[in-house]
Every structure is written in C-alpha cells, then in structure tokens.
Scaffold this active site. Structure first.
Site, PDB file in Angstrom:
ATOM      1  N   ASP A 248     -11.309   2.264   3.191  1.00  0.00           N
ATOM      2  CA  ASP A 248     -11.348   0.959   3.368  1.00  0.00           C
ATOM      3  C   ASP A 248     -12.959   0.758   2.990  1.00  0.00           C
ATOM      4  O   ASP A 248     -13.372  -0.244   2.524  1.00  0.00           O
ATOM      5  CB  ASP A 248     -11.012   0.320   4.493  1.00  0.00           C
ATOM      6  CG  ASP A 248      -9.552  -0.501   4.336  1.00  0.00           C
ATOM      7  OD1 ASP A 248      -9.177  -0.929   3.221  1.00  0.00           O
ATOM      8  OD2 ASP A 248      -8.953  -0.535   5.506  1.00  0.00           O
TER       9      ASP A 248
ATOM     10  N   GLN B 231      -4.649  -1.594   9.228  1.00  0.00           N
ATOM     11  CA  GLN B 231      -4.512  -2.974   8.792  1.00  0.00           C
ATOM     12  C   GLN B 231      -5.357  -4.024   9.696  1.00  0.00           C
ATOM     13  O   GLN B 231      -4.904  -4.242  10.742  1.00  0.00           O
ATOM     14  CB  GLN B 231      -3.306  -3.256   8.501  1.00  0.00           C
ATOM     15  CG  GLN B 231      -2.867  -4.500   7.577  1.00  0.00           C
ATOM     16  CD  GLN B 231      -3.564  -4.510   6.147  1.00  0.00           C
ATOM     17  OE1 GLN B 231      -3.631  -3.565   5.505  1.00  0.00           O
ATOM     18  NE2 GLN B 231      -3.792  -5.730   5.605  1.00  0.00           N
TER      19      GLN B 231
ATOM     20  N   LYS C 222       0.828  -1.248   0.177  1.00  0.00           N
ATOM     21  CA  LYS C 222      -0.072   0.106   0.246  1.00  0.00           C
ATOM     22  C   LYS C 222       0.960   1.261  -0.183  1.00  0.00           C
ATOM     23  O   LYS C 222       0.442   2.177  -0.658  1.00  0.00           O
ATOM     24  CB  LYS C 222      -0.999   0.047   1.374  1.00  0.00           C
ATOM     25  CG  LYS C 222      -2.019  -1.004   1.071  1.00  0.00           C
ATOM     26  CD  LYS C 222      -2.931  -1.284   2.327  1.00  0.00           C
ATOM     27  CE  LYS C 222      -3.755  -2.481   2.178  1.00  0.00           C
ATOM     28  NZ  LYS C 222      -4.800  -2.663   3.372  1.00  0.00           N
TER      29      LYS C 222
HETATM   30  N1  GUN Z   1      -6.760  -7.275   5.751  1.00  0.00           N
HETATM   31  C1  GUN Z   1      -7.162  -7.909   4.662  1.00  0.00           C
HETATM   32  N2  GUN Z   1      -7.592  -7.173   3.819  1.00  0.00           N
HETATM   33  C2  GUN Z   1      -7.695  -5.964   4.232  1.00  0.00           C
HETATM   34  C3  GUN Z   1      -8.077  -4.604   3.695  1.00  0.00           C
HETATM   35  O1  GUN Z   1      -8.847  -4.446   2.432  1.00  0.00           O
HETATM   36  N3  GUN Z   1      -8.029  -3.499   4.624  1.00  0.00           N
HETATM   37  C4  GUN Z   1      -7.654  -3.440   5.880  1.00  0.00           C
HETATM   38  N4  GUN Z   1      -7.552  -2.308   6.375  1.00  0.00           N
HETATM   39  N5  GUN Z   1      -7.169  -4.612   6.311  1.00  0.00           N
HETATM   40  C5  GUN Z   1      -7.014  -5.916   5.692  1.00  0.00           C
END
Ligand code: GUN
Length: 278
Positions: free
Chosen positions: A119, A96, A52
């Site tokens: 998200d 996350q 990211k």
């Molecule tokens: N953990 C697994 N997929 C995601 C996601 O799309 N966003 C976040 N914040 N955590 C995750």
C-alpha cells in the site's frame, strides 16, 4: 472538444501487462503472494477486498485472505502481521482500512515490514518517496501518474495543483508530481483564494472528498482535471469531487467518475505486488 481519460481501459492495459510478467516469472520459478487482511465486515471494505482478490486471481498472484471478526484485538492483529512478515512465501501484506476503533491504525501500519508494504503507507516508504529513493508508492496517486503518462500528458515544467492533503492521496500525489518535474502547489481547507490558485493549474488533481465541489470557476481553459473523489449522490448515482458537466466543456482532458481514477488504484496495487519495491 475534451479528451475523456479512460481509467477502465488504462487499468486493464496495466493488468494485462502484469499478467504476462507474472506468467514469465512463474516460468522462472518465482511466485507472487499477497496477504489481504480485513477486520470486521464493513460492506464497502468487503467490496474493495473482494475486488483486490479478484484482480490477484486475474493476474496470477496468489492471495491469502484473512477475514477477522470485529472483536479481534490489536495484539492478535499485530501477531498475524508479524507472522506474515516472517513468511518467505508472502511478498505483500495489506490491511484494509479503516480498522475498528479499538485498534490503533498507526501501530498497524508501522507493524507491516516496509519491504512488504504494497500500500506504500509505512513511514519508511513515505520517507523514501519524499527523498527520491526506491520504495512502494501509495496506489491511487501512482495511478494518477499512469493516467497522465499513458494519455500523453506532459507533467515536466507544468503548473500542477493538488487540492487535498491526505496522507494517502494529496501528499504523495504532490511528491510524485514533483518527481516528474512538475511545479507543485498543495491547497487545502484553510487555503485562501482557493479558486485563484486552482485557476493557475495546467494539471489540477482534486482529492478533497466533497461531492461536486469543483465547478468551472475553479478551472483554467484547457487544463487537465483529475478527479479522485467518489460519492453517491441523492439518486444513488456515483459522482466525484468535480462537477463534470460544469467543468468538462472548459478542459483539454478530464477523468470521469466512475471509470477514471477508481480502477487505477487496484491496478497499481497489483503493480506493487508484482514489481516489488523498486
Ligand atoms: N481503504 C480505502 N482505501 C484503501 C487503500 O488504498 N488501502 C487500504 N489498505 N485500505 C484502504
């Protein structure tokens, strides 16, 4: 012959479009900034978080990185989120998942200001999606819609079956397909006669988290199959929820694993950071 839907190419296309947009915004004095928070050092989460941050760098979005120790308390995390909510220079906040067990995930997701929830997990954004109002949309299902649209696959009026009902993928996927005027059925672990239903699908989206569950028996001739799953098999090779070799000869289009849905999630996260909650 079936079409392989190339998520790597399409995600790159989206990132390049966003890069141009961010440059134009910068020329007008507007900057984008994403705060990424990771609690603990789960290796899979570290890989996602790094990807990211790299995507932000590529596109020209500033990223703030908070790598907090496993022992961080819920109160400390909520306080950090509160301070980022208040910062005018931060327009996106991402925690996350999963967070360590002593932290209540629901409380964390509720603490992020909905207008910074890139998200799309906050109940306000989930609610806005379900009633057709503007807001942030969960990145993976938003990516699936882009894969379909950019591959010239019509959604309106078609039978769409979503296999899986998670909050992150299955449910928002169903809402998005409905928004695109698909006729949508959601199946799950308690569904009876599952194959009967999946065999009706013109577009089948599989997000159940079970390696190679879906074989040719589940699929209608000429269907479009989107595989959201990602697993490592016994030989450490990546595979999806769909048995690609069994299914592919029967479909008109299919996403591979890797290189299908996977790369789209980050591209759509970047899109959310750049576009805001339109
Ligand atoms: N953990 C697994 N997929 C995601 C996601 O799309 N966003 C976040 N914040 N955590 C995750």
């Amino acid at each position: 012959m079936y079409q392989i839907i190339d998520g790597k190419r399409i995600s790159q296309e989206i990132k390049d479009e966003l890069k141009e947009k961010v440059a134009a915004m910068k020329a007008e004095g507007v900057e984008r900034c994403l705060a990424v928070i990771q609690v603990g050092s789960d290796p899979a989460s570290s890989v996602y978080v790094n990807n990211k941050k790299k995507a932000c760098e590529y596109i020209g979005i500033k990223s703030l990185s908070y790598e907090l120790p496993e022992e961080t308390t819920e109160a400390e995390l909520l306080e950090l989120i509160g301070s980022l909510n208040a910062r005018e220079d931060v327009n996106g906040i991402l925690v996350q998942l999963p967070v360590p067990e002593h932290i209540d995930e629901d409380k964390v997701l509720l603490a992020i200001a909905p207008q910074k929830d890139v998200d799309g997990f906050h109940p306000v954004n989930v609610g806005n999606l379900s009633i057709g109002r503007p807001g942030y949309v969960s990145c993976t299902p938003a990516g699936v819609i882009q894969l379909l649209k950019r591959s010239g696959i019509e959604i309106a009026g078609r039978e769409c079956v979503v296999l899986g009902r998670s909050n992150i993928v299955g449910k928002p996927m169903a809402m998005l397909l409905l928004r695109e005027n698909g006729t949508v059925t959601v199946c799950h672990s308690r569904t009876k006669d599952l194959k009967e239903i999946t065999r009706r699908a013109d577009i089948l989206v599989v997000a159940v988290g079970k390696p190679k569950l879906v074989d040719a028996d589940y699929v209608k001739e000429g269907a479009v199959v989107i595989d959201v799953g990602i697993h490592r098999n016994e030989n450490n090779k990546l595979c999806g929820d769909v048995d690609f070799d069994s299914v592919a000869p029967h479909v008109s289009a299919i996403t591979p694993v890797p290189g299908g849905v996977g790369p789209m999630t980050i591209a759509m996260l970047m899109n959310n950071c750049v576009e805001g909650c339109r």
